[in-house]
Write a protein that holds these residues in place. Structure first.
Motif, PDB file in Angstrom:
ATOM      1  N   GLU A 182      72.930  58.381  30.867  1.00  0.00           N
ATOM      2  CA  GLU A 182      74.150  59.016  31.370  1.00  0.00           C
ATOM      3  C   GLU A 182      74.592  58.383  32.685  1.00  0.00           C
ATOM      4  O   GLU A 182      75.776  58.120  32.886  1.00  0.00           O
ATOM      5  CB  GLU A 182      73.939  60.516  31.530  1.00  0.00           C
ATOM      6  CG  GLU A 182      73.842  61.247  30.209  1.00  0.00           C
ATOM      7  CD  GLU A 182      73.446  62.705  30.344  1.00  0.00           C
ATOM      8  OE1 GLU A 182      73.006  63.134  31.439  1.00  0.00           O
ATOM      9  OE2 GLU A 182      73.546  63.425  29.335  1.00  0.00           O
ATOM     10  N   GLU A 183      73.648  58.137  33.580  1.00  0.00           N
ATOM     11  CA  GLU A 183      73.976  57.516  34.866  1.00  0.00           C
ATOM     12  C   GLU A 183      74.506  56.095  34.676  1.00  0.00           C
ATOM     13  O   GLU A 183      75.495  55.706  35.281  1.00  0.00           O
ATOM     14  CB  GLU A 183      72.747  57.513  35.772  1.00  0.00           C
ATOM     15  CG  GLU A 183      73.041  57.050  37.186  1.00  0.00           C
ATOM     16  CD  GLU A 183      71.838  57.168  38.101  1.00  0.00           C
ATOM     17  OE1 GLU A 183      71.906  56.577  39.199  1.00  0.00           O
ATOM     18  OE2 GLU A 183      70.836  57.822  37.752  1.00  0.00           O
ATOM     19  N   LEU A 184      73.865  55.329  33.815  1.00  0.00           N
ATOM     20  CA  LEU A 184      74.305  53.956  33.584  1.00  0.00           C
ATOM     21  C   LEU A 184      75.646  53.919  32.848  1.00  0.00           C
ATOM     22  O   LEU A 184      76.513  53.107  33.169  1.00  0.00           O
ATOM     23  CB  LEU A 184      73.244  53.168  32.807  1.00  0.00           C
ATOM     24  CG  LEU A 184      73.569  51.697  32.579  1.00  0.00           C
ATOM     25  CD1 LEU A 184      73.853  50.966  33.898  1.00  0.00           C
ATOM     26  CD2 LEU A 184      72.427  51.018  31.841  1.00  0.00           C
ATOM     27  N   PHE A 214      82.817  50.631  36.455  1.00  0.00           N
ATOM     28  CA  PHE A 214      82.722  49.253  36.926  1.00  0.00           C
ATOM     29  C   PHE A 214      84.097  48.592  36.889  1.00  0.00           C
ATOM     30  O   PHE A 214      84.832  48.710  35.914  1.00  0.00           O
ATOM     31  CB  PHE A 214      81.730  48.471  36.054  1.00  0.00           C
ATOM     32  CG  PHE A 214      81.490  47.069  36.516  1.00  0.00           C
ATOM     33  CD1 PHE A 214      80.731  46.826  37.654  1.00  0.00           C
ATOM     34  CD2 PHE A 214      82.000  45.995  35.830  1.00  0.00           C
ATOM     35  CE1 PHE A 214      80.483  45.533  38.084  1.00  0.00           C
ATOM     36  CE2 PHE A 214      81.767  44.700  36.241  1.00  0.00           C
ATOM     37  CZ  PHE A 214      81.002  44.465  37.371  1.00  0.00           C
ATOM     38  N   GLU A 215      84.447  47.927  37.974  1.00  0.00           N
ATOM     39  CA  GLU A 215      85.738  47.247  38.071  1.00  0.00           C
ATOM     40  C   GLU A 215      85.641  45.884  37.398  1.00  0.00           C
ATOM     41  O   GLU A 215      85.058  44.952  37.936  1.00  0.00           O
ATOM     42  CB  GLU A 215      86.144  47.064  39.535  1.00  0.00           C
ATOM     43  CG  GLU A 215      87.390  46.257  39.722  1.00  0.00           C
ATOM     44  CD  GLU A 215      88.560  47.101  40.132  1.00  0.00           C
ATOM     45  OE1 GLU A 215      89.676  46.635  39.993  1.00  0.00           O
ATOM     46  OE2 GLU A 215      88.339  48.230  40.582  1.00  0.00           O
ATOM     47  N   PHE A 216      86.194  45.772  36.203  1.00  0.00           N
ATOM     48  CA  PHE A 216      86.204  44.503  35.484  1.00  0.00           C
ATOM     49  C   PHE A 216      87.379  43.667  35.977  1.00  0.00           C
ATOM     50  O   PHE A 216      88.467  43.729  35.427  1.00  0.00           O
ATOM     51  CB  PHE A 216      86.303  44.742  33.974  1.00  0.00           C
ATOM     52  CG  PHE A 216      85.043  45.252  33.356  1.00  0.00           C
ATOM     53  CD1 PHE A 216      84.027  44.380  33.020  1.00  0.00           C
ATOM     54  CD2 PHE A 216      84.870  46.603  33.113  1.00  0.00           C
ATOM     55  CE1 PHE A 216      82.851  44.843  32.448  1.00  0.00           C
ATOM     56  CE2 PHE A 216      83.709  47.078  32.538  1.00  0.00           C
ATOM     57  CZ  PHE A 216      82.692  46.190  32.207  1.00  0.00           C
ATOM     58  N   SER A 217      87.157  42.900  37.039  1.00  0.00           N
ATOM     59  CA  SER A 217      88.226  42.095  37.616  1.00  0.00           C
ATOM     60  C   SER A 217      88.239  40.668  37.073  1.00  0.00           C
ATOM     61  O   SER A 217      89.245  39.974  37.188  1.00  0.00           O
ATOM     62  CB  SER A 217      88.107  42.075  39.143  1.00  0.00           C
ATOM     63  OG  SER A 217      86.822  41.613  39.521  1.00  0.00           O
ATOM     64  N   ASP A 218      87.141  40.216  36.496  1.00  0.00           N
ATOM     65  CA  ASP A 218      87.069  38.880  35.909  1.00  0.00           C
ATOM     66  C   ASP A 218      87.159  38.988  34.390  1.00  0.00           C
ATOM     67  O   ASP A 218      87.022  40.067  33.819  1.00  0.00           O
ATOM     68  CB  ASP A 218      85.748  38.193  36.292  1.00  0.00           C
ATOM     69  CG  ASP A 218      85.642  37.937  37.793  1.00  0.00           C
ATOM     70  OD1 ASP A 218      86.692  37.738  38.440  1.00  0.00           O
ATOM     71  OD2 ASP A 218      84.513  37.942  38.302  1.00  0.00           O
ATOM     72  N   LYS A 219      87.349  37.843  33.752  1.00  0.00           N
ATOM     73  CA  LYS A 219      87.449  37.830  32.286  1.00  0.00           C
ATOM     74  C   LYS A 219      86.094  37.829  31.609  1.00  0.00           C
ATOM     75  O   LYS A 219      85.979  38.200  30.449  1.00  0.00           O
ATOM     76  CB  LYS A 219      88.269  36.633  31.825  1.00  0.00           C
ATOM     77  CG  LYS A 219      89.719  36.755  32.198  1.00  0.00           C
ATOM     78  CD  LYS A 219      90.548  35.715  31.502  1.00  0.00           C
ATOM     79  CE  LYS A 219      91.993  35.935  31.884  1.00  0.00           C
ATOM     80  NZ  LYS A 219      92.882  35.745  30.787  1.00  0.00           N
ATOM     81  N   THR A 244      67.675  45.153  27.712  1.00  0.00           N
ATOM     82  CA  THR A 244      69.127  45.297  27.602  1.00  0.00           C
ATOM     83  C   THR A 244      69.652  46.291  28.637  1.00  0.00           C
ATOM     84  O   THR A 244      70.664  46.050  29.308  1.00  0.00           O
ATOM     85  CB  THR A 244      69.510  45.751  26.176  1.00  0.00           C
ATOM     86  OG1 THR A 244      68.942  44.834  25.236  1.00  0.00           O
ATOM     87  CG2 THR A 244      71.008  45.816  26.002  1.00  0.00           C
ATOM     88  N   PHE A 245      68.960  47.398  28.787  1.00  0.00           N
ATOM     89  CA  PHE A 245      69.305  48.408  29.780  1.00  0.00           C
ATOM     90  C   PHE A 245      69.326  47.775  31.177  1.00  0.00           C
ATOM     91  O   PHE A 245      70.258  47.982  31.959  1.00  0.00           O
ATOM     92  CB  PHE A 245      68.282  49.541  29.709  1.00  0.00           C
ATOM     93  CG  PHE A 245      68.627  50.750  30.516  1.00  0.00           C
ATOM     94  CD1 PHE A 245      69.325  51.798  29.953  1.00  0.00           C
ATOM     95  CD2 PHE A 245      68.225  50.855  31.837  1.00  0.00           C
ATOM     96  CE1 PHE A 245      69.631  52.943  30.698  1.00  0.00           C
ATOM     97  CE2 PHE A 245      68.521  51.983  32.586  1.00  0.00           C
ATOM     98  CZ  PHE A 245      69.231  53.023  32.015  1.00  0.00           C
ATOM     99  N   ARG A 246      68.304  46.976  31.491  1.00  0.00           N
ATOM    100  CA  ARG A 246      68.220  46.326  32.800  1.00  0.00           C
ATOM    101  C   ARG A 246      69.324  45.297  33.005  1.00  0.00           C
ATOM    102  O   ARG A 246      69.833  45.148  34.116  1.00  0.00           O
ATOM    103  CB  ARG A 246      66.856  45.661  32.980  1.00  0.00           C
ATOM    104  CG  ARG A 246      65.772  46.647  33.274  1.00  0.00           C
ATOM    105  CD  ARG A 246      64.465  45.955  33.563  1.00  0.00           C
ATOM    106  NE  ARG A 246      63.463  46.937  33.973  1.00  0.00           N
ATOM    107  CZ  ARG A 246      62.204  46.657  34.186  1.00  0.00           C
ATOM    108  NH1 ARG A 246      61.767  45.417  34.029  1.00  0.00           N
ATOM    109  NH2 ARG A 246      61.365  47.599  34.554  1.00  0.00           N
ATOM    110  N   LEU A 289      72.931  48.943  39.544  1.00  0.00           N
ATOM    111  CA  LEU A 289      71.955  50.018  39.456  1.00  0.00           C
ATOM    112  C   LEU A 289      70.594  49.428  39.049  1.00  0.00           C
ATOM    113  O   LEU A 289      69.888  49.988  38.224  1.00  0.00           O
ATOM    114  CB  LEU A 289      72.377  51.068  38.427  1.00  0.00           C
ATOM    115  CG  LEU A 289      73.592  51.903  38.766  1.00  0.00           C
ATOM    116  CD1 LEU A 289      73.937  52.832  37.617  1.00  0.00           C
ATOM    117  CD2 LEU A 289      73.360  52.724  40.021  1.00  0.00           C
ATOM    118  N   ASP A 290      70.234  48.332  39.663  1.00  0.00           N
ATOM    119  CA  ASP A 290      69.052  47.598  39.229  1.00  0.00           C
ATOM    120  C   ASP A 290      67.738  48.335  39.478  1.00  0.00           C
ATOM    121  O   ASP A 290      66.697  47.921  38.990  1.00  0.00           O
ATOM    122  CB  ASP A 290      69.004  46.208  39.852  1.00  0.00           C
ATOM    123  CG  ASP A 290      69.196  46.214  41.351  1.00  0.00           C
ATOM    124  OD1 ASP A 290      69.510  47.259  41.920  1.00  0.00           O
ATOM    125  OD2 ASP A 290      69.006  45.151  41.961  1.00  0.00           O
TER     126      ASP A 290
END
Length: 134
Positions: free
Chosen positions: A14-16, A23-28, A120-122, A130-131
């Motif tokens: 839920e947190e991830l 998350f701001e997807f500013s790149d392609k 995959t989660f990491r 959120l590493d």
């Protein structure tokens, strides 16, 4: 798949999921990788996954997955757990995303579905900052 959400924990997902949605997807495109190599109780867990996420801001709510690794890197049997983990994390994301699984590694004895769920989660945790989540 019964192992998804079970071992990592629902609250961590839920947190991830929330962090990924915000998350701001500013790149392609974005590159991320996750790895687990852990010795516990006499058994080692090992998995590594490398992912490129391509973003199409002109299209919404479409998720596609591309498996671009050989069996020498990650056996096909782990495709389901990697894709299911990505689907679970990205379920609330509005942008059209293409997840390209482009690399990784495994160990013939020490890798498991759980190892690749964590890897995959990491990878996504590292991407969104959120590493330390898992």
């Amino acid at each position: 798949m019964k192992f998804i959400l079970y071992k990592v924990g629902l609250s961590n997902y839920e947190e991830l999921t929330k962090a990924f949605n915000n998350f701001e997807f500013s790149d392609k495109s974005y590159y991320c990788e996750g790895k687990i190599k852990k010795q516990t109780s006499g058994s080692c867990k090992y998995g590594e996954v490398k992912i490129i996420i391509e973003v199409n801001k002109d299209s919404y709510d479409l998720k596609t997955f591309s498996w671009e690794v050989s069996d020498d890197e990650i056996p096909i049997e782990y495709l389901d757990v990697i894709v299911t983990t990505l689907k679970t994390i990205s379920k609330d994301q509005d942008h059209s995303l293409k997840f390209r699984i482009v690399g990784g590694s495994y160990h013939v004895v020490d890798s498991s579905y759980f190892s690749f769920e964590i890897a995959t989660f990491r990878a996504i945790s590292n991407l969104v900052g959120l590493d330390t989540l898992y």
